[in-house]
Design a protein around this motif. Structure first.
Motif, PDB file in Angstrom:
ATOM      1  N   ALA A 147       0.843  -1.200   0.000  1.00 36.22           N
ATOM      2  CA  ALA A 147       0.000   0.000   0.000  1.00 36.22           C
ATOM      3  C   ALA A 147       0.872   1.242   0.000  1.00 36.22           C
ATOM      4  CB  ALA A 147      -0.915   0.018   1.231  1.00 36.22           C
ATOM      5  N   ASN A 148       0.363   2.279  -0.627  1.00 39.92           N
ATOM      6  CA  ASN A 148       0.946   3.614  -0.454  1.00 39.92           C
ATOM      7  C   ASN A 148       0.224   4.276   0.700  1.00 39.92           C
ATOM      8  OD1 ASN A 148       1.353   3.805  -3.932  1.00 39.92           O
ATOM      9  ND2 ASN A 148       3.016   3.925  -2.442  1.00 39.92           N
ATOM     10  N   VAL A 149       0.935   5.201   1.354  1.00 41.07           N
ATOM     11  CA  VAL A 149       0.369   5.866   2.525  1.00 41.07           C
ATOM     12  C   VAL A 149       0.503   7.364   2.321  1.00 41.07           C
ATOM     13  CG1 VAL A 149       0.531   6.144   5.025  1.00 41.07           C
ATOM     14  CG2 VAL A 149       1.079   3.942   3.981  1.00 41.07           C
ATOM     15  N   THR A 150      -0.598   8.070   2.511  1.00 50.25           N
ATOM     16  CA  THR A 150      -0.530   9.514   2.360  1.00 50.25           C
ATOM     17  C   THR A 150      -1.078  10.206   3.610  1.00 50.25           C
ATOM     18  OG1 THR A 150      -1.001  11.325   0.836  1.00 50.25           O
ATOM     19  CG2 THR A 150      -2.698   9.644   0.995  1.00 50.25           C
ATOM     20  N   VAL A 151      -1.224  11.532   3.504  1.00 46.94           N
ATOM     21  CA  VAL A 151      -1.621  12.363   4.650  1.00 46.94           C
ATOM     22  C   VAL A 151      -2.873  11.801   5.320  1.00 46.94           C
ATOM     23  CG1 VAL A 151      -2.372  14.704   5.279  1.00 46.94           C
ATOM     24  CG2 VAL A 151      -0.685  14.387   3.478  1.00 46.94           C
ATOM     25  N   PRO A 152      -2.955  11.654   6.635  1.00 47.54           N
ATOM     26  CA  PRO A 152      -1.954  12.058   7.632  1.00 47.54           C
ATOM     27  C   PRO A 152      -1.244  10.863   8.270  1.00 47.54           C
ATOM     28  CG  PRO A 152      -4.079  11.883   8.696  1.00 47.54           C
ATOM     29  CD  PRO A 152      -4.244  11.327   7.288  1.00 47.54           C
ATOM     30  N   PHE A 153      -1.026   9.781   7.510  1.00 43.43           N
ATOM     31  CA  PHE A 153      -0.605   8.535   8.156  1.00 43.43           C
ATOM     32  C   PHE A 153       0.864   8.142   7.968  1.00 43.43           C
ATOM     33  CE2 PHE A 153      -5.253   7.741   7.273  1.00 43.43           C
ATOM     34  CZ  PHE A 153      -5.668   7.846   8.596  1.00 43.43           C
ATOM     35  N   LYS A 154       1.694   9.042   7.390  1.00 46.98           N
ATOM     36  CA  LYS A 154       3.067   8.601   7.080  1.00 46.98           C
ATOM     37  C   LYS A 154       3.890   8.296   8.332  1.00 46.98           C
ATOM     38  CE  LYS A 154       3.272  10.875   2.594  1.00 46.98           C
ATOM     39  NZ  LYS A 154       3.994  11.779   1.700  1.00 46.98           N
ATOM     40  N   LEU A 155       3.590   8.999   9.434  1.00 40.66           N
ATOM     41  CA  LEU A 155       4.334   8.719  10.672  1.00 40.66           C
ATOM     42  C   LEU A 155       3.836   7.429  11.313  1.00 40.66           C
ATOM     43  CD1 LEU A 155       4.641  12.263  12.293  1.00 40.66           C
ATOM     44  CD2 LEU A 155       6.359  10.967  11.027  1.00 40.66           C
ATOM     45  N   GLU A 156       2.519   7.196  11.224  1.00 37.23           N
ATOM     46  CA  GLU A 156       1.979   5.941  11.774  1.00 37.23           C
ATOM     47  C   GLU A 156       2.491   4.744  10.986  1.00 37.23           C
ATOM     48  OE1 GLU A 156      -1.894   5.428  13.504  1.00 37.23           O
ATOM     49  OE2 GLU A 156      -2.359   7.493  12.923  1.00 37.23           O
ATOM     50  N   ALA A 157       2.620   4.927   9.680  1.00 39.18           N
ATOM     51  CA  ALA A 157       3.152   3.836   8.845  1.00 39.18           C
ATOM     52  C   ALA A 157       4.591   3.536   9.247  1.00 39.18           C
ATOM     53  CB  ALA A 157       3.065   4.228   7.374  1.00 39.18           C
ATOM     54  N   PHE A 158       5.341   4.573   9.570  1.00 38.22           N
ATOM     55  CA  PHE A 158       6.725   4.416  10.050  1.00 38.22           C
ATOM     56  C   PHE A 158       6.716   3.588  11.344  1.00 38.22           C
ATOM     57  CE2 PHE A 158      10.313   5.995  12.596  1.00 38.22           C
ATOM     58  CZ  PHE A 158      11.357   5.906  11.696  1.00 38.22           C
ATOM     59  N   ARG A 159       5.762   3.897  12.202  1.00 40.70           N
ATOM     60  CA  ARG A 159       5.691   3.241  13.515  1.00 40.70           C
ATOM     61  C   ARG A 159       5.312   1.761  13.395  1.00 40.70           C
ATOM     62  NH1 ARG A 159       1.538   2.324  16.338  1.00 40.70           N
ATOM     63  NH2 ARG A 159       0.177   3.767  15.217  1.00 40.70           N
ATOM     64  N   ILE A 160       4.390   1.435  12.490  1.00 43.12           N
ATOM     65  CA  ILE A 160       3.928   0.031  12.457  1.00 43.12           C
ATOM     66  C   ILE A 160       4.803  -0.879  11.596  1.00 43.12           C
ATOM     67  CG2 ILE A 160       1.504   0.656  12.899  1.00 43.12           C
ATOM     68  CD1 ILE A 160       1.056  -0.263   9.905  1.00 43.12           C
TER      69      ILE A 160
END
Ligand code: NDP
Length: 273
Positions: free
Chosen positions: A59-72
């Motif tokens: 999946a691609n991740v865009t606003v506002p989840f890029k930091l959450e994607a980093f975390r998971i």
């Protein structure tokens, strides 16, 4: 078998990613499904888990989840680690791999599509949010002569510079941070606007002397003429918007998922009409 991918955001209806990935798939003769997924603001983890359970491969991740994607992410690539944010997820037998293709997207657009080498150039990066963090290291890797970060909130620019210095990445490049009104008479060859000021049609209070003769003014936003673009044009700069970056970051994600590099030029051209 049809491979499934998604772009996750909130809001997401405006995303061009499905058309871009479908265009790449047609050109490379791959059969993929790529859908927009609206995640609840407090439900990113559950959204990702549901995609994995439903056989999605990434999946691609865009606003506002890029930091959450980093975390998971269970594994991070070096460039995701450097950016502190993730815009591309790969679901494989090892779990969730997180990468960040925004920076390479910007650099490819500038160097390959606009034919401007960043090596030896004086670069001004405006902004210190997620987009600026994402492009900082890929720009430094091109070994510009000088990189100055300027931001409305100076502290954020200073802490980006501090991190770069601590990591020793400034060895070949002179780096610093200044407030908008402290840029003096300094001129730059490449000026990248990584702020979201254009969203609210806000003018950035930058001195007009920032544009060196023949400078490139790169606006990361796309789809509209921003006050920054107007300001740059009025002072003789060559102006580009972020559409090329968007397509190039998508092409890098496509490569990560399918190990095939699509031809980006026709896709950029088709979105310009
Ligand atoms: P963030 O919210 O993380 O950061 C916003 C940045 O803009 C901060 O530096 C903020 O300054 C600054 N800013 C916002 N409003 C103003 C204003 N009125 N005047 C001066 N500075 C302002 O956003 P992102 O970094 O994620 O995104 C920035 C832009 O980049 C967006 O427009 C986005 O669409 C674009 N983008 C484009 C991509 C592409 O592929 N083309 C990819 C990623 C992003 P402060 O710190 O003082 O608040």
């Amino acid at each position: 078998m049809l491979k499934k991918y998604a772009v996750i955001g909130n809001p997401i209806a405006h995303s061009k990613s499905p058309q871009i990935h479908q265009a790449f798939a047609e050109e490379t003769h791959l059969n993929i499904e790529y859908t927009r997924v609206l995640s609840p603001l407090d439900g990113f983890d559950a959204t990702v888990q549901a995609l994995q359970e439903n056989g999605f491969k990434g999946a691609n991740v865009t606003v506002p989840f890029k930091l959450e994607a980093f975390r998971i992410a269970q594994h991070l690539t070096e460039r995701a680690h450097d950016a502190g944010a993730v815009n591309t997820l790969i679901f494989n037998q090892d779990g969730i791999v997180g990468d960040n293709t925004d920076g390479v997207g910007l650099v490819r657009d500038i160097e390959q599509n606009l034919h401007i080498s960043l090596a030896g150039k004086r670069v001004l990066l405006i902004g210190a949010g997620g987009a600026a963090e994402g492009v900082l290291h890929p720009i430094l890797e091109q070994k510009p002569q000088l990189l100055i970060i300027t931001n409305r909130t100076l502290d954020k620019a200073l802490s980006m510079i501090k991190k770069v210095v601590e990591q020793g990445e400034h060895r070949y490049v002179s780096v610093n941070a200044h407030a908008f009104d402290d840029l003096g008479e300094q001129a730059f060859d490449v000026i990248v606007n990584a702020t979201s000021a254009g969203l609210s049609d806000s003018h950035l209070p930058l001195p007009e002397s920032i544009f060196a003769q023949g400078a490139l003014a790169y606006e990361m936003m796309y789809g509209r003429e921003t006050p920054f673009m107007q300001f740059a044009r009025a002072h003789g700069a060559e102006v580009a918007d972020g559409l090329g970056m968007l397509v190039e970051q998508a092409a890098e994600a496509f490569y990560l998922w399918h190990q095939v590099r699509p031809n980006t030029a026709p896709v950029i051209a088709s979105f310009r009409v």
